[in-house]
Design a protein around this motif. Structure first.
Motif, PDB file in Angstrom:
ATOM      1  N   TRP A   1      73.902  18.875  65.015  1.00 39.88           N
ATOM      2  CA  TRP A   1      73.868  18.489  66.423  1.00 39.88           C
ATOM      3  C   TRP A   1      74.152  17.000  66.596  1.00 39.88           C
ATOM      4  O   TRP A   1      73.734  16.184  65.780  1.00 39.88           O
TER       5      TRP A   1
ATOM      6  N   LEU B   1      71.453  14.376  75.499  1.00 42.47           N
ATOM      7  CA  LEU B   1      71.448  15.822  75.291  1.00 42.47           C
ATOM      8  C   LEU B   1      72.163  16.134  73.981  1.00 42.47           C
ATOM      9  O   LEU B   1      73.130  15.460  73.610  1.00 42.47           O
ATOM     10  N   ASP B   2      71.682  17.171  73.282  1.00 43.12           N
ATOM     11  CA  ASP B   2      72.277  17.581  72.012  1.00 43.12           C
ATOM     12  C   ASP B   2      73.477  18.504  72.228  1.00 43.12           C
ATOM     13  O   ASP B   2      73.414  19.449  73.025  1.00 43.12           O
ATOM     14  N   PHE B   3      74.548  18.229  71.476  1.00 42.85           N
ATOM     15  CA  PHE B   3      75.756  19.046  71.512  1.00 42.85           C
ATOM     16  C   PHE B   3      76.160  19.428  70.088  1.00 42.85           C
ATOM     17  O   PHE B   3      75.860  18.719  69.130  1.00 42.85           O
TER      18      PHE B   3
ATOM     19  N   THR C   1      75.197  23.411  73.851  1.00 41.19           N
ATOM     20  CA  THR C   1      74.184  22.434  74.248  1.00 41.19           C
ATOM     21  C   THR C   1      72.822  22.975  73.854  1.00 41.19           C
ATOM     22  O   THR C   1      72.608  24.190  73.816  1.00 41.19           O
ATOM     23  N   LYS C   2      71.888  22.047  73.561  1.00 38.64           N
ATOM     24  CA  LYS C   2      70.542  22.469  73.141  1.00 38.64           C
ATOM     25  C   LYS C   2      69.485  21.631  73.845  1.00 38.64           C
ATOM     26  O   LYS C   2      69.614  20.409  73.947  1.00 38.64           O
ATOM     27  N   TYR C   3      68.466  22.309  74.331  1.00 38.97           N
ATOM     28  CA  TYR C   3      67.341  21.622  74.991  1.00 38.97           C
ATOM     29  C   TYR C   3      66.057  22.399  74.739  1.00 38.97           C
ATOM     30  O   TYR C   3      66.027  23.633  74.825  1.00 38.97           O
TER      31      TYR C   3
ATOM     32  N   ASP D   1      73.716  14.003  69.503  1.00 37.06           N
ATOM     33  CA  ASP D   1      73.150  13.720  70.829  1.00 37.06           C
ATOM     34  C   ASP D   1      73.990  12.666  71.537  1.00 37.06           C
ATOM     35  O   ASP D   1      74.377  11.659  70.961  1.00 37.06           O
TER      36      ASP D   1
ATOM     37  N   TYR E   1      79.274  25.487  76.901  1.00 41.78           N
ATOM     38  CA  TYR E   1      80.000  24.971  78.068  1.00 41.78           C
ATOM     39  C   TYR E   1      81.370  24.484  77.620  1.00 41.78           C
ATOM     40  O   TYR E   1      81.515  23.929  76.531  1.00 41.78           O
TER      41      TYR E   1
ATOM     42  N   LEU F   1      69.845  20.293  83.036  1.00 35.82           N
ATOM     43  CA  LEU F   1      70.976  19.391  83.234  1.00 35.82           C
ATOM     44  C   LEU F   1      70.969  18.794  84.635  1.00 35.82           C
ATOM     45  O   LEU F   1      71.211  17.592  84.817  1.00 35.82           O
TER      46      LEU F   1
END
Length: 344
Positions: free
Chosen positions: A93, A184-186, A132-134, A95, A147, A175
């Motif tokens: 990941w 945000l983690d991608f 994406t991760k949250y 960020d 996305y 978001l």
């Protein structure tokens, strides 16, 4: 020795540059300051010639104008090649910092995230997406959602998304609550359909809501490539006119490429009484039969992306990210084959 190389390089330049009656004779190479001349010739080849031309004001005389900013940075030793932020595989990941947020409509925002370096590019190809991760403070497990960016793949220093807020949608709600400079983690890129220019003579895009983003990614690739002659037909379903995302961008494509790009919009609840009756309601079999090419035509490919209900009606759902499932719905009824349809 340097001087001999300098005059050898200058000779083809003097013969290859067009002259006009209003242009004074070119000064000899010896009239160019050594501070300009020697670094230029040290580069050799086209780079040296282009920089030499720039130094004597002849850039406009070339048939193809070079990227002078890049050439100057190479000559000065300041050139820094772009790095790909996302490389896939076991990268993990990454960020990113939220740089800006822009309201698009009543439930959609445009988000710009800064890449690690202002010279970096995303690393995405056509067609691909990012995860994406949250994980909220009360969540047992993180929520992960894909996305598709709307920014160009070669855009430097940033990556853009348009994201609709869904009630009880944990990622979209998070978001929409974010503010710069939160992070945000991608992860990615997540490969989708490997597009190759001119593989298909006619591409049909059937989209609903934010399912338009991978379709826009395809359109950008097609119409930014002067060698790609693919025709594109877009059928885009939404609730109301204000929900039509990227409409301005699609209108520009339609105006620029009227013989190659056509867009048709379907609205469930149009705000204007003058909205055509034939494009009111859900995407119908009659509309698709009218605007799409015949299934028997050679080189036709249909892409579908939207909410679950639309998949069910148009093409049938995917079984998994790697299994397209069987073709069902309106496209099957119209005679298209499973091989002609791709579900994002």
């Amino acid at each position: 020795m340097i001087a001999r190389h300098a005059f050898r390089a200058a000779a083809p330049l003097q013969h290859g540059v067009r002259h006009y009656a209003t242009q004074p004779p070119l000064a000899g190479v010896s009239s160019i300051p050594k501070s300009v001349r020697y670094p230029v010739f040290a580069l050799g080849g086209a780079f040296g010639l282009f920089l030499l031309a720039d130094s004597v004001g002849l850039v406009g005389e070339f048939e193809v104008e070079p990227d002078l900013a890049k050439l100057r940075s190479i000559a000065s030793g300041e050139y820094k090649p772009s790095k790909k932020t996302f490389t896939g595989g076991d990268q993990g990941w990454v960020d990113l910092k939220l740089e800006s947020v822009e309201e698009v409509n009543h439930n959609t925002k445009k988000f710009r995230f800064a890449l690690p370096d202002e010279n970096d590019v995303s690393g995405l190809n056509i067609a691909s997406a990012l995860l994406t991760k949250y994980k909220g403070p009360e969540m047992e497990k993180p929520v992960i959602r894909p996305y598709t960016p709307i920014s160009d793949e070669d855009a430097k220093g940033h990556i853009d998304f348009i994201i609709k807020r869904y009630p009880n949608g944990p990622m979209s709600e998070h978001l929409h609550s974010m503010e710069p400079p939160q992070r945000l983690d991608f992860k990615g890129p997540i490969p989708k359909y490997p597009y190759t220019p001119n593989t298909h003579s006619h591409i049909c895009l059937i989209a609903g809501g934010t399912g338009i983003t991978p379709m826009y990614q395809l359109c950008r690739a097609i119409f930014s490539n002067p060698n790609d002659t693919t025709k594109v037909t877009l059928v885009f379903g939404n609730v109301s006119e204000e929900d039509i995302l990227l409409k301005h961008e699609f209108e520009e494509l339609e105006n620029t490429y009227p013989r190659r790009f056509k867009a048709f919009y379907m609205l469930d609840k149009p705000n204007k009484k003058e909205w055509p009756a034939q494009t009111t309601g859900h995407i119908s079999k009659e509309l698709l039969k009218t605007v799409l090419p015949e299934p028997k035509e050679e080189g036709v490919k249909v892409f579908v992306c939207g909410p679950p209900g639309m998949y069910k009606a148009i093409s049938g759902a995917k079984k998994s990210p790697k299994d397209q499932g069987e073709l069902e719905g309106l496209l099957k009824e119209l005679g298209y084959s499973k091989e002609q349809v791709y579900k994002f």
